[in-house]
Design an enzyme around this catalytic site. Structure first.
Site, short mmCIF file in Angstrom:
data_model
loop_
_atom_site.label_atom_id
_atom_site.label_comp_id
_atom_site.label_asym_id
_atom_site.label_seq_id
_atom_site.Cartn_x
_atom_site.Cartn_y
_atom_site.Cartn_z
N THR A 101 1.09 -1.55 -0.07
CA THR A 101 -0.08 -0.33 0.02
C THR A 101 1.00 1.34 -0.49
O THR A 101 1.90 1.07 0.69
CB THR A 101 -0.53 -0.05 1.28
OG1 THR A 101 -1.94 -1.30 1.02
CG2 THR A 101 -1.40 1.33 1.46
N VAL A 112 -13.37 -4.39 1.10
CA VAL A 112 -12.72 -3.07 1.61
C VAL A 112 -12.23 -3.04 2.25
O VAL A 112 -12.64 -3.63 3.80
CB VAL A 112 -13.56 -1.62 1.59
CG1 VAL A 112 -13.07 -0.57 1.39
CG2 VAL A 112 -14.81 -2.32 0.03
N ASP A 162 -9.00 -0.86 5.21
CA ASP A 162 -9.03 0.16 5.24
C ASP A 162 -8.66 1.75 4.74
O ASP A 162 -9.12 2.83 5.06
CB ASP A 162 -8.01 0.47 6.24
CG ASP A 162 -6.66 0.31 6.53
OD1 ASP A 162 -6.60 -0.75 5.56
OD2 ASP A 162 -4.97 1.02 6.78
N THR A 213 -0.77 1.58 6.69
CA THR A 213 -0.50 0.63 5.80
C THR A 213 -0.66 -0.48 7.17
O THR A 213 0.38 -0.67 7.91
CB THR A 213 0.91 0.78 5.17
OG1 THR A 213 1.08 -0.61 4.38
CG2 THR A 213 2.38 1.21 5.90
N GLY A 214 -1.36 -1.93 6.15
CA GLY A 214 -1.01 -2.65 7.03
C GLY A 214 -2.42 -3.49 7.07
O GLY A 214 -3.14 -3.61 5.77
#
Length: 327
Positions: free
Chosen positions: A194, A223, A225, A244-245
């Site tokens: 991301t 979908v 975050d 990002t995760g």
């Protein structure tokens, strides 16, 4: 860590500006990247920094800067956004993105788009040319047709051999009941890559943006975050964050907003707030990942708990760098 080669200096802004970007958190062993791969990653991160900082240095807006930086990362096959987006379980690409202007709290987002070359541009168009915050799927793409600046491409344009290989490995692992979320051969999180950016401009305004292809082998319609304001992206007058995760945990714990809320309501430093949320709260819940954060004084935080995070920064004193691992 890499520093950028000397280039003609941009005009110095009247007020200090700052920019921080990421290309995703995940576990990439140091020996997993060849020297050519490493050079290309650093070069792409530096191109994104250059694109965003050129706008800030001439007095442009933080909003323009984060969009410009993220477009560079979306166009690179190295990251899980745009051209390098991962495949879903049906062997196609569904892309998500969001952008937020901290001074006005305006925000725009798109989810599940399949033919928009640069989802971050469409997210901004949603913010500026509709009364809405988020558009999804076919409705978002129908809106894209009304905007001449939005470029459409076939879904196969996002294909890369590396992402196809990741999908095949993930699906083999799933069939063998070994791991549905992680790539069992490399232990690389399925959401790795991301991209995002946070900027502070010469007017003291903060903006944040995030774009992603989601998780390898994700269910059709999933979908995460990245397009959700407050989860993967947040900006206000004090603070901005791009996360990002593992998106499900970032949604449940409103990670991006929580970091800035701790700055606003607890009076925590940006570094302390980001470290507490990313490195204590998220892992305690079972998730992992990282975030980039920037405050109105130009302070930058880049915590991650996943072993590595592609990242780059230009601080308010003009110093810059890029990095992948802890060093």
């Amino acid at each position: 860590m890499s520093t950028h080669a000397a280039e003609p200096a941009a005009p110095a802004p009247e007020r200090r500006v700052a920019l921080v970007i990421h290309g995703g958190a995940g576990f990439v062993p140091k020996d997993a990247l060849g020297e050519e791969d490493r050079r290309e990653v650093h070069a792409t991160l530096n191109r994104a920094l250059d694109a965003g900082y050129a706008i800030l240095a001439r007095g442009g807006s933080a909003l323009d800067a984060v969009e410009a930086a993220v477009v560079v990362l979306e166009d690179s096959p190295r990251f899980n956004a745009g051209k390098g987006a991962v495949f879903n379980a049906k062997g196609a690409h569904e892309l998500d993105a969001s952008i937020m202007d901290g001074h006005t709290r305006r925000a725009g987002a798109v989810a599940g788009v399949t033919t928009v070359r640069n989802p971050i541009r469409l997210a901004r168009a949603v913010m500026e040319h509709t009364p809405h915050v988020m558009l999804a799927g076919a409705g978002a793409e129908e809106f894209a047709d009304t905007r001449p600046e939005i470029r459409r491409v076939p879904n196969t344009w996002f294909d890369t051999p590396h992402r196809r290989e990741q999908l095949e490995k993930a699906q083999r692992a799933e069939r063998e009941k070994r791991a549905a979320v992680r790539d069992s051969d490399s232990d690389m999180p399925a959401y790795f890559g991301t991209v995002g950016a946070v900027a502070l401009d010469a007017q003291g305004r903060i903006a944040a943006a995030t774009s992603t292809g989601g998780m390898t082998n994700k269910r059709y319609g999933r979908v995460g975050d990245s397009p959700i304001i407050g989860a993967g992206t947040w900006a206000d007058e004090r603070c901005g964050v791009s996360g990002t995760g593992w998106g499900e945990f970032y949604i449940r714990y409103a990670v991006a907003h929580d970091i800035c809320a701790r700055v606003a309501y607890r009076g925590q430093s940006l570094q302390d707030a980001a470290e507490e949320v990313v490195n204590r709260i998220v892992p305690a819940a079972g998730g992992d990942g990282g975030a980039i954060a920037l405050d109105r004084d130009g302070n930058i935080a880049m915590p991650f708990n996943s072993g590595s995070m592609f990242r780059g920064w230009i601080r308010s004193d003009g110093s810059r760098g890029t990095a992948i691992h802890e060093d």
